[in-house]
Enzyme design. Structure first.
Site, PDB file in Angstrom:
ATOM      1  N   GLU A  12      58.409  54.533  14.359  1.00 27.97           N
ATOM      2  CA  GLU A  12      59.827  54.319  14.057  1.00 27.97           C
ATOM      3  C   GLU A  12      60.014  53.550  12.757  1.00 27.97           C
ATOM      4  OE1 GLU A  12      61.935  53.799  18.253  1.00 27.97           O
ATOM      5  OE2 GLU A  12      60.376  52.357  17.826  1.00 27.97           O
ATOM      6  N   ASP A 207      62.766  58.573  28.140  1.00 29.51           N
ATOM      7  CA  ASP A 207      62.350  58.970  29.492  1.00 29.51           C
ATOM      8  C   ASP A 207      63.411  58.485  30.463  1.00 29.51           C
ATOM      9  OD1 ASP A 207      60.318  56.407  28.645  1.00 29.51           O
ATOM     10  OD2 ASP A 207      61.628  56.091  30.304  1.00 29.51           O
TER      11      ASP A 207
HETATM   12  N1  SAH Z   1      52.306  53.857  24.685  1.00 29.26           N
HETATM   13  C1  SAH Z   1      52.792  52.856  23.799  1.00 29.26           C
HETATM   14  C2  SAH Z   1      53.243  51.665  24.568  1.00 29.26           C
HETATM   15  C3  SAH Z   1      54.637  51.788  24.875  1.00 29.26           C
HETATM   16  S1  SAH Z   1      55.261  50.522  25.839  1.00 29.26           S
HETATM   17  C4  SAH Z   1      51.727  52.515  22.811  1.00 29.26           C
HETATM   18  O1  SAH Z   1      50.706  53.134  22.825  1.00 29.26           O
HETATM   19  O2  SAH Z   1      51.949  51.637  21.969  1.00 29.26           O
HETATM   20  C5  SAH Z   1      56.874  51.113  25.949  1.00 29.26           C
HETATM   21  C6  SAH Z   1      57.778  50.824  24.803  1.00 29.26           C
HETATM   22  O3  SAH Z   1      58.918  51.646  24.908  1.00 29.26           O
HETATM   23  C7  SAH Z   1      58.296  49.422  24.817  1.00 29.26           C
HETATM   24  O4  SAH Z   1      58.530  49.035  23.494  1.00 29.26           O
HETATM   25  C8  SAH Z   1      59.609  49.539  25.619  1.00 29.26           C
HETATM   26  O5  SAH Z   1      60.596  48.719  25.068  1.00 29.26           O
HETATM   27  C9  SAH Z   1      60.013  50.992  25.521  1.00 29.26           C
HETATM   28  N2  SAH Z   1      60.250  51.771  26.754  1.00 29.26           N
HETATM   29  C10 SAH Z   1      60.463  53.104  26.767  1.00 29.26           C
HETATM   30  N3  SAH Z   1      60.606  53.574  28.014  1.00 29.26           N
HETATM   31  C11 SAH Z   1      60.482  52.503  28.839  1.00 29.26           C
HETATM   32  C12 SAH Z   1      60.493  52.367  30.265  1.00 29.26           C
HETATM   33  N4  SAH Z   1      60.651  53.405  31.072  1.00 29.26           N
HETATM   34  N5  SAH Z   1      60.291  51.129  30.780  1.00 29.26           N
HETATM   35  C13 SAH Z   1      60.108  50.073  29.963  1.00 29.26           C
HETATM   36  N6  SAH Z   1      60.072  50.160  28.614  1.00 29.26           N
HETATM   37  C14 SAH Z   1      60.265  51.354  28.036  1.00 29.26           C
END
Ligand code: SAH
Length: 241
Positions: A12, A207
């Site tokens: 992003e 999601d």
């Molecule tokens: N897979 C990612 C980690 C993502 S953690 C990596 O490899 O870096 C999830 C991130 O998306 C966090 O910044 C959170 O703020 C957001 N997010 C998106 N969907 C979410 C959900 N269902 N629950 C909590 N956070 C979520």
């Protein structure tokens, strides 16, 4: 007035970083901060890092060490509210920490010693971000729904339908109706509140915080959310005064 643009994920930040002019880098607290100009506006780009503590450290460093005077956040989130679908955008009005529970000493969700459960975004900055979101989506030729309201943050990737339902029900029982769930916003809102710094945040829904959340997530971030963040922030910075 220097504006911090915090991104949750590198995908992003990438587009903004490529457009940044007069770039200077600073490294502090193990984080990279990119100072420069976008559309002639002084900005600092940074990755929030993931989770409330990491995001609070980043926000504090931006304010204390880099002297930013307002903070804007872009990221992705899980849709919680009815009708908040993948591909929609939520512009935050307020934040609540869904994992804050110091009861029975303090009411559930209340931040101890603050006497409050929610931190509000700056109304003017949030309106500007809302308008930029509409323009950005229009520019991308998308008619995705844009929501404005409460966002819940906590140190948990919510990835089960049952968990999302329980989270929503518990919050609703205490009078909170969250549109989306993520892991950083409420922490940054609290830090900005402490310093009296205007804060606004947008989240693209990646999601539905259900059993397929982990499947939707990586693909969505690289293919969709990064384009949204760039178009929306570009529109936002263009109109900054
Ligand atoms: N897979 C990612 C980690 C993502 S953690 C990596 O490899 O870096 C999830 C991130 O998306 C966090 O910044 C959170 O703020 C957001 N997010 C998106 N969907 C979410 C959900 N269902 N629950 C909590 N956070 C979520």
């Amino acid at each position: 007035m220097t504006t911090a643009i915090l991104s949750a994920l590198p995908e992003e930040q990438q587009g903004l970083l490529e457009r940044l002019q007069h770039v200077r880098a600073q490294r502090r607290a193990g984080r990279d901060f990119w100072l420069g100009e976008l559309h002639g506006q002084p900005v600092v780009l940074a990755l929030s890092r993931i989770g409330k503590v990491a995001a609070a450290t980043t926000a504090t460093t931006l304010i204390e060490a880099l002297g930013v005077q307002r903070v804007v956040f872009t990221g992705v989130a899980g849709g919680l509210g009815p009708g908040v679908q993948v591909g929609d955008v939520v512009v935050a009005q307020e934040f609540v920490q869904h994992d804050m529970d110091a009861s029975p000493i303090f009411p559930r969700y209340q931040i101890p010693l603050y006497g409050r459960e929610r931190f509000a975004c700056d109304p003017q900055l949030a309106q500007a971000l809302l308008a930029a979101t509409q323009r950005g989506l229009q520019r991308l030729g998308l008619d995705a729904a844009v929501h404005h309201g409460l966002v819940a943050s906590g140190d948990r990737f919510v990835s089960a339908a049952q968990e999302a339902r329980a989270l929503r029900a518990a919050l609703q029982e205490a009078g909170h109706a969250p549109l989306a769930v993520e892991m950083e916003g409420a922490a940054v809102a609290q830090v900005c509140h402490d310093y009296g710094i205007p804060f606004a945040a947008m989240r693209t829904i990646s999601d539905r915080a259900d059993d397929t959340a982990h499947v939707d997530f990586p693909k969505f971030v690289s293919e969709v959310a990064s384009r949204y963040a760039l178009a929306i922030l570009d529109e936002f910075v263009r109109e900054l005064k």
